[in-house]
Design a protein around this motif. Structure first.
Motif, PDB file in Angstrom:
ATOM      1  N   LEU A  17      74.425  13.955  13.259  1.00 51.57           N
ATOM      2  CA  LEU A  17      74.325  14.967  12.218  1.00 51.57           C
ATOM      3  C   LEU A  17      75.424  14.759  11.179  1.00 51.57           C
ATOM      4  CD1 LEU A  17      72.930  17.610  11.298  1.00 51.57           C
ATOM      5  CD2 LEU A  17      74.680  18.840  12.618  1.00 51.57           C
TER       6      LEU A  17
ATOM      7  N   LEU B  70      68.297   9.917   7.530  1.00 51.83           N
ATOM      8  CA  LEU B  70      67.094  10.696   7.807  1.00 51.83           C
ATOM      9  C   LEU B  70      67.288  12.115   7.334  1.00 51.83           C
ATOM     10  CD1 LEU B  70      67.102   9.413  11.425  1.00 51.83           C
ATOM     11  CD2 LEU B  70      65.063   9.150  10.059  1.00 51.83           C
TER      12      LEU B  70
ATOM     13  N   TYR C 124      70.793  13.276   8.723  1.00 53.39           N
ATOM     14  CA  TYR C 124      71.325  12.516   9.839  1.00 53.39           C
ATOM     15  C   TYR C 124      71.583  11.087   9.372  1.00 53.39           C
ATOM     16  CZ  TYR C 124      70.025  16.152  13.221  1.00 53.39           C
ATOM     17  OH  TYR C 124      69.945  17.318  13.933  1.00 53.39           O
TER      18      TYR C 124
ATOM     19  N   ARG D 279      70.835   0.566  16.474  1.00 56.23           N
ATOM     20  CA  ARG D 279      70.895   0.670  17.942  1.00 56.23           C
ATOM     21  C   ARG D 279      71.687   1.881  18.437  1.00 56.23           C
ATOM     22  NH1 ARG D 279      70.872  -4.764  16.977  1.00 56.23           N
ATOM     23  NH2 ARG D 279      73.141  -4.911  16.847  1.00 56.23           N
ATOM     24  N   LYS D 280      71.757   2.919  17.587  1.00 60.83           N
ATOM     25  CA  LYS D 280      72.410   4.164  17.982  1.00 60.83           C
ATOM     26  C   LYS D 280      71.469   5.325  17.716  1.00 60.83           C
ATOM     27  CE  LYS D 280      76.783   2.746  18.663  1.00 60.83           C
ATOM     28  NZ  LYS D 280      77.595   3.019  19.854  1.00 60.83           N
ATOM     29  N   GLY D 281      71.798   6.491  18.298  1.00 58.10           N
ATOM     30  CA  GLY D 281      71.024   7.688  17.990  1.00 58.10           C
ATOM     31  C   GLY D 281      71.460   8.297  16.663  1.00 58.10           C
ATOM     32  N   PRO D 282      70.617   9.145  16.069  1.00 58.79           N
ATOM     33  CA  PRO D 282      71.006   9.817  14.815  1.00 58.79           C
ATOM     34  C   PRO D 282      72.188  10.758  15.054  1.00 58.79           C
ATOM     35  CG  PRO D 282      68.628   9.992  15.211  1.00 58.79           C
ATOM     36  CD  PRO D 282      69.242   9.478  16.463  1.00 58.79           C
TER      37      PRO D 282
ATOM     38  N   GLY E  47      71.305  11.746  21.746  1.00 57.03           N
ATOM     39  CA  GLY E  47      71.886  10.663  22.514  1.00 57.03           C
ATOM     40  C   GLY E  47      71.696   9.340  21.777  1.00 57.03           C
ATOM     41  N   ASN E  48      72.152   8.251  22.403  1.00 51.55           N
ATOM     42  CA  ASN E  48      72.072   6.941  21.754  1.00 51.55           C
ATOM     43  C   ASN E  48      70.769   6.208  22.003  1.00 51.55           C
ATOM     44  OD1 ASN E  48      74.320   6.625  20.123  1.00 51.55           O
ATOM     45  ND2 ASN E  48      75.631   6.232  21.886  1.00 51.55           N
TER      46      ASN E  48
ATOM     47  N   GLN F 130      71.967   7.220  10.991  1.00 51.70           N
ATOM     48  CA  GLN F 130      71.681   6.454  12.203  1.00 51.70           C
ATOM     49  C   GLN F 130      72.086   5.000  12.005  1.00 51.70           C
ATOM     50  OE1 GLN F 130      67.535   6.367  13.448  1.00 51.70           O
ATOM     51  NE2 GLN F 130      68.103   5.938  15.578  1.00 51.70           N
TER      52      GLN F 130
END
Lengths: 113, 114
Positions: free
Chosen positions: B46, B88, B36, B41-44, A105-106, B38
């Motif tokens: 794939l 990552l 990954y 301010r976001k998630g990683p 998720g974010n 990233q």
């Protein structure tokens, strides 16, 4: 596309409060994970779950608990928030199989004052 | 000593450059390898996934795994400003009690300037 949704992007809580972080995935994944991400420390696993009502401790479970009552939802609970729990919290899910990649998720940026 | 080592950078390159990002690991039980990306301010997300030694290509990205040297790389050709992010590396062990758990590198901060 896999979608992992975390309910809050930003959260500010006071020391001692009980905090709930919610995560929902829409891909029917068995596995779900909670990480925290801190500068210089990278991503660290808090808890994970490979089935409904099942949970396993990760590397840093102290001060946290989790709940998985439904397959699509995985909640992280801070029983009594402390300032050292200020962090970015990331939820992830994956399909069964040891080598399955995680989908994230974010994140929820939690600040504890 | 960490199981997975990744140079945190930061790395700054001009647009169009070839970027090489690297991770080393110490445990031969790692058998599944991921990269990954990233954004701030976001998630990683794939980017690449592989489980065998050799190269895997996807557009401008090539993932390379050398299990004998315990070394993985990500190459970005013709880098673009939109590639600016933290990268990552991550890996999963094949056995033991590490079911489904990723071990991450520290992440490398990449900036591609126009």
């Amino acid at each position: 596309d896999v979608k992992v949704t975390q309910s809050s992007r930003y959260l500010v809580k006071r020391t001692g409060e009980k905090v709930f972080l919610e995560c929902v995935q829409d891909m029917d994944h068995e596995n779900m994970f909670w990480y925290r991400q801190d500068p210089g420390l990278g991503l660290r696993l808090i808890y994970f779950s490979y089935d409904v009502k099942m949970k396993e401790k990760g590397d840093i479970p102290e001060g946290y608990s989790v709940s998985r009552e439904k397959k699509e939802r995985f909640s992280l609970i801070l029983e009594s928030a402390s300032t050292n729990q200020t962090s970015m919290y990331l939820c992830a899910s994956s399909s069964p199989g040891r080598g399955s990649p995680l989908h994230f998720g974010n994140g929820t940026r939690l600040t504890v004052t | 000593q960490k199981e997975v080592e990744q140079d945190p950078g930061p790395l700054s390159v001009p647009e169009g450059a070839i970027v090489s990002l690297n991770c080393t690991y110490s445990n031969s039980a790692f058998q599944y390898f991921m990269w990954y990306r990233q954004y701030s301010r976001k998630g990683p997300e794939l980017l690449m996934y592989t489980y065998s030694s050799g190269n895997k290509e996807d557009g401008r990205f090539t993932a390379q795994v050398d299990k004998s040297s315990k070394y993985i790389s990500l190459f970005i050709r013709d880098s673009q400003p939109s590639d600016s992010a933290t990268y990552l590396c991550a890996m999963i062990k094949a056995g033991g009690t590490s079911y489904g758990k990723l071990t991450f590198g520290q992440g490398t901060i990449l900036t591609v300037h126009p």
